[in-house]
Structures are given as structure tokens and as C-alpha cells.
Design a protein around this motif. Structure first.
Motif, PDB file in Angstrom:
ATOM      1  N   UNK A  30       0.499   1.455  -9.703  1.00  0.00           N
ATOM      2  CA  UNK A  30       1.719   0.667  -9.469  1.00  0.00           C
ATOM      3  C   UNK A  30       2.640   1.360  -8.474  1.00  0.00           C
ATOM      4  N   UNK A  31       2.762   2.682  -8.579  1.00  0.00           N
ATOM      5  CA  UNK A  31       3.610   3.446  -7.660  1.00  0.00           C
ATOM      6  C   UNK A  31       3.085   3.330  -6.235  1.00  0.00           C
ATOM      7  N   UNK A  32       1.783   3.497  -6.067  1.00  0.00           N
ATOM      8  CA  UNK A  32       1.188   3.401  -4.727  1.00  0.00           C
ATOM      9  C   UNK A  32       1.406   2.014  -4.144  1.00  0.00           C
ATOM     10  N   UNK A  33       1.181   0.979  -4.955  1.00  0.00           N
ATOM     11  CA  UNK A  33       1.374  -0.394  -4.479  1.00  0.00           C
ATOM     12  C   UNK A  33       2.826  -0.647  -4.096  1.00  0.00           C
ATOM     13  N   UNK A  34       3.753  -0.135  -4.897  1.00  0.00           N
ATOM     14  CA  UNK A  34       5.182  -0.329  -4.620  1.00  0.00           C
ATOM     15  C   UNK A  34       5.584   0.357  -3.321  1.00  0.00           C
ATOM     16  N   UNK A  35       5.088   1.558  -3.098  1.00  0.00           N
ATOM     17  CA  UNK A  35       5.432   2.284  -1.878  1.00  0.00           C
ATOM     18  C   UNK A  35       4.828   1.617  -0.640  1.00  0.00           C
ATOM     19  N   UNK A  36       3.625   1.109  -0.783  1.00  0.00           N
ATOM     20  CA  UNK A  36       2.976   0.449   0.356  1.00  0.00           C
ATOM     21  C   UNK A  36       3.661  -0.868   0.697  1.00  0.00           C
ATOM     22  N   UNK A  37       4.050  -1.619  -0.310  1.00  0.00           N
ATOM     23  CA  UNK A  37       4.721  -2.895  -0.052  1.00  0.00           C
ATOM     24  C   UNK A  37       6.113  -2.682   0.524  1.00  0.00           C
ATOM     25  N   UNK A  38       6.691  -1.522   0.244  1.00  0.00           N
ATOM     26  CA  UNK A  38       8.011  -1.211   0.781  1.00  0.00           C
ATOM     27  C   UNK A  38       7.919  -0.591   2.170  1.00  0.00           C
ATOM     28  N   UNK A  39       6.684  -0.453   2.643  1.00  0.00           N
ATOM     29  CA  UNK A  39       6.493   0.095   3.976  1.00  0.00           C
ATOM     30  C   UNK A  39       6.458   1.602   4.041  1.00  0.00           C
ATOM     31  N   UNK A  40       6.350   2.274   2.870  1.00  0.00           N
ATOM     32  CA  UNK A  40       6.258   3.731   2.851  1.00  0.00           C
ATOM     33  C   UNK A  40       4.794   4.099   2.677  1.00  0.00           C
ATOM     34  N   UNK A  41       4.189   4.724   3.670  1.00  0.00           N
ATOM     35  CA  UNK A  41       2.760   5.054   3.618  1.00  0.00           C
ATOM     36  C   UNK A  41       2.536   6.554   3.685  1.00  0.00           C
TER      37      UNK A  41
END
Length: 484
Positions: free
Chosen positions: A473-484
Motif C-alpha cells: 500500500x505504501x509503495x502504491x501510494x508513493x507511486x500514485x503521488x508521483x514519488x518514485x
């Protein structure tokens, strides 16, 4: 010869009396036998109670009744005898005493420099207090940059906040999750964190077997310094005779849990591993007497015993006393990487319990994760030897275990206690420190990410599925927020 005539009723009475005596003897024998068989597990249960309540009351600053209700009472078979358990917390003496049915008495005492110690002999009571006299005068300066300010880090990422909040949400049915702390570090900075009531950024929390990853780091430092070689026979005096089959056990075997020693761990209270942690004054002394069951390096078998032996090796390599270990760990590891609220606990001989008994704040555990995320480096300073992180996260035989860390490897091998191997929704390059009741330090190099989750979760899968969901969930949230 004259025979005395005996009335039949007298014969019957004597026969009944004999039967009653035989029955009584059988009952007493059964009672004594049961007491003998149950002595070890009941003493282990009592010792576990004393030690847990002592550590989390005097080190973590938590309420002892809450610790008992959440941590101790639901643990294994302890619930079956919980109505017989009585514990007393003496805040003035800083000690905890436990009995079961008025018997099986154990005592744990607290000292500022060594945490809580299970008392095995009367003179052990003074050890905790005396340790303070040998404490380092000043901790070394940290080499690590700050990962957050003094207050709880807030996040503007709603998806990330939702992911963290979900990991604190209790299910409708038991068992409880009881998450106590979550810290998410992305690119070297905390991007989200949350704590349960009564717990803050500086609260030391128990890592259980995540402590094994600290032992891995201390061994790594000694390897970098040229004091140890993982490929050589373990420097244990009792094994130095080349005719002793244990002479072939290497540090690598101990780190990878492939020593072959008869130190089975079931956490039932009957097992040797439970005995060495809760009943032995010299934990490593007990472990080093174990015989071999398999050829070293050929079979994986998870046990605290291997890491207690590594802990003794560390102690002997840095000076031979508990204060020497504490000074070494603070100077070479905790201080440089930025761990500020750490309590490593010891046995009465000065051997650290590097298998399952270190307390540190969630941020401290995150600093450990960052050390391994950054290939053993803090800035331009090398803490761990080059290649050590790769070694620690490489597969051991057909398992999901490395060397002091668990790896995200699917395998047909059998994990301890029936736990699943790995986290199926997290990148394959992830590896993690894992402790009982849901303690995790998850390192995901491909995401430049460290996720710490600490709690009191009595789940049959070790809460691996819960940690898997959190990290995904953390990885998905960061990716959707544009943080890679």
C-alpha cells in the motif's frame, strides 16, 4: 506348623487398604511426574512474564497491566494458566516477580545500562545496578543526517496517510492487530509515521528476533576490522579440538542458521531454545554444549541458540565483558548510524541477548534499515564491509532466509512455525528484519524505501500478510503521488 485363621472380612479390608495405598502411590507418582515434566515450560512461562513486563515497564515506560493483557496473556499456552499467574511490579526496586499457582517463581531486575535481567542466582540482583558504573561517558557523534524533525512527521499524501491508518485499524474479529508504531522512510527522509497512544518518536520498543539483524551488523563490523572471518571455524573454546565435529561450524553457519546443533526451537517451553533464554544464567554456555544433529552447512533450522553463540563471540572479541559490548555497539554502530534510544539486554555473564532482546525506537529501527539500504554506508563512511549487505540478503539453501535477515524469496522449503516465505505483493529485491508478534524492518532497494512496523500481533502467520499489505500500500501510494 499352626496356621492362624483370618476372617474373610479382614482379608477384604487389607486388600482394599492395599489397593488404596497402590492407587495413592500411583496418583502421587503421576503428580510428581507431571510436575517434573511441566517444570520447564511453567518456569519459562513465568520467566517470560517477568522479563516482558520488566522490559516494557522500565525501558519502554508502558503500563504493566496493559503489557500483560496484550503481550503476555495471549502468548501460546500461557492463556491456559493465566488465572494462576500473579506478577508484582516493585517500582522502587525496579523489579518484577512472577509466580504460577504460588510456585515457579521468577524475578527480573532493571538497570539503566543493561535493561532487564532474569535473576538466576541471588547475586544477580546487583548486576543491573553495578553495570551503570561501567557505562560510556559520552556517546559518539552521529554520522547520519536527521531523517525528520523532533515531532511526528506529517504527510500531505492522502493515499499514504490512508495506507498507514489502515495498518492501525483493528479488524472486526480477533486476533487484534495492535500496531504500536509505523515509520516510512523514502529517499532518506521520513514521509509518514504514526504511533499508538502512549508511544512516541523516542519510545524504545521491543524488536524480538529483529535483534538478530543487529547481531549481523556487529559481526559485520568485526569482519571489517579484521577480527573475525565468517569462513573460519567459530572461535568457541569448547569446539577447538579438531576431533570435535562442532569444530567445523563456521560463523557463516551460525549466521545462516545451518550450524546443525541440537538447539531446536518450538517456543513451546519444552524446547532447548526456550530453556537457554529463560532458565540459563549463561545462555551461550548452555548452547555451546549442544550436540550436532546434522553436518554443519547442510540443513537450515531456525534457533535463537545460533545467535546467542554469535553474541558470545562478539563479547569475547571486544573485551569479554558486558560493558565492553555496550561501548563497542554504541561507538561502532548505534552512534554512527543515528540510533539514539537503544537498550540491548544481557545475561548474567555479560553476553548480550543478540537473539531476541533489544529495544529501540521505531526511528532507530529505521536507521538500521537505512544502513542496509545504503550498502552499509553512512554518507562517505563505511560501517559494514563491502559486500556485506549482499551477503546478508543472499539465499540460504532452499529457504527464504539470508544471514540475519529474511529475503523476499518464494521457495518450497518449510519456514519455522508454519510461517509463509516472503511478501508476495512487494518487490522481489526486498529483505527484512523480522521479530515475533509482528516486528518488521522492511528494506526495498528498488524503491529507496524502508518501512518499520512494530506491534503486538498474535497472528499464526507472524503478521507477514499484514506487513506485506502495508508495504504494498505504501509503495502504491508513493507511486500514485508521483514519488518514485
Amino acid at each position: 506348623m499352626k496356621f492362624r485363621k483370618v476372617h474373610p472380612w479382614v482379608i477384604l479390608f487389607r486388600s482394599k487398604r492395599k489397593r488404596r495405598f497402590t492407587l495413592l502411590a500411583a496418583v502421587l507418582t503421576l503428580f510428581v511426574s507431571a510436575g517434573f515434566v511441566l517444570y520447564q515450560p511453567l518456569m519459562v512461562a513465568s520467566g517470560f512474564t517477568s522479563h516482558q513486563i520488566c522490559s516494557e515497564t522500565f525501558v519502554s515506560g508502558l503500563d504493566p497491566e496493559q503489557v500483560y493483557d496484550e503481550r503476555v496473556k495471549p502468548e501460546g499456552a500461557i492463556g491456559l494458566v493465566s488465572h494462576l499467574i500473579h506478577f508484582n511490579v516493585d517500582r522502587e526496586k525496579r523489579e518484577v516477580t512472577t509466580t504460577i499457582a504460588g510456585l515457579y517463581k521468577t524475578q527480573a531486575v532493571y538497570g539503566e545500562e543493561m535493561g532487564c535481567l532474569l535473576v538466576q542466582k541471588p547475586e544477580d540482583v546487583n548486576l543491573a545496578a553495578d553495570a551503570k558504573l561501567n557505562s560510556p561517558v559520552r556517546p559518539p557523534d552521529s554520522l547520519a543526517p536527521e531523517i525528520a524533525g523532533p515531532g511526528v512527521a506529517e504527510t500531505s499524501n492522502e493515499l499514504l496517510r490512508t495506507a498507514v491508518d489502515r495498518a492501525f485499524t483493528e479488524p472486526k474479529n480477533q486476533p487484534h492487530i495492535r500496531t504500536k508504531a509505523i515509520v516510512v522512510v523514502k529517499d532518506g527522509k521520513i514521509v509518514a509515521e504514526r504511533y499508538a497512544p502512549g508511544i512516541g518518536v523516542n519510545t524504545p520498543l521491543l524488536g524480538f528476533s529483529a535483534t538478530k539483524s543487529i547481531t549481523n551488523a556487529l559481526i559485520g563490523i568485526l569482519v571489517r576490522q579484521g577480527k573475525l572471518d565468517i569462513g573460519q571455524p567459530a572461535p568457541i573454546a569448547a569446539w577447538q579440538n579438531e576431533q570435535d565435529p562442532r569444530h567445523k561450524i563456521t560463523l557463516d553457519d551460525l549466521l545462516r542458521q545451518t550450524s546443525g546443533l541440537a538447539l531446536k526451537q518450538t517456543s513451546s517451553g519444552f524446547d532447548p531454545a526456550s530453556r537457554l533464554i529463560y532458565l540459563e544464567r549463561d545462555m551461550a554456555g548452555f548452547a555451546e554444549e549442544a550436540k550436532l544433529t546434522t553436518v554443519p552447512g547442510t540443513r537450515w533450522a531456525y534457533t535463537d541458540g545460533n545467535y546467542i553463540l554469535l553474541s558470545r563471540i562478539i563479547r569475547d572479541a571486544v573485551g569479554g565483558r558486558g560493558p565492553d559490548v555496550k561501548d563497542f555497539a554504541q561507538r561502532e554502530l548505534f552512534g554512527p548510524i543515528g540510533m539514539k534510544h537503544v537498550t540491548l539486554e544481557f545475561d548474567a555473564t555479560g553476553t548480550p541477548n543478540g537473539a531476541n532482546s533489544m529495544l529501540a525506537s521505531a526511528r532507530d529501527w529505521a536507521h538500521l534499515g537505512l544502513l542496509y539500504l545504503n550498502d552499509g554506508m553512512v554518507g562517505i563512511d563505511r560501517i559494514l564491509p563491502k559486500g556485506w549487505v549482499k551477503y546478508s540478503s543472499s539465499q540460504t539453501l532452499n529457504t527464504g532466509y539470508g544471514a540475519g535477515f529474511w529475503i523476499n524469496q518464494e521457495t518450497s522449503g518449510k519456514a519455522p512455525y508454519g510461517l509463509p516465505w516472503g511478501m508476495h505483493h512487494v518487490p522481489r529485491d526486498a529483505f527484512f528484519a523480522l521479530g515475533h508478534m509482528g516486528q518488521f524492518v522492511v528494506i526495498v532497494p528498488s524503491q529507496h524505501l524502508v518501512v518499520v512496523r512494530l506491534g503486538v500481533s498474535h497472528y499464526s502467520d507472524g503478521f507477514i500478510a499484514g506487513a506485506d499489505r502495508l508495504v504494498a500500500d505504501v509503495i502504491a501510494a508513493l507511486q500514485q503521488d508521483g514519488v518514485h
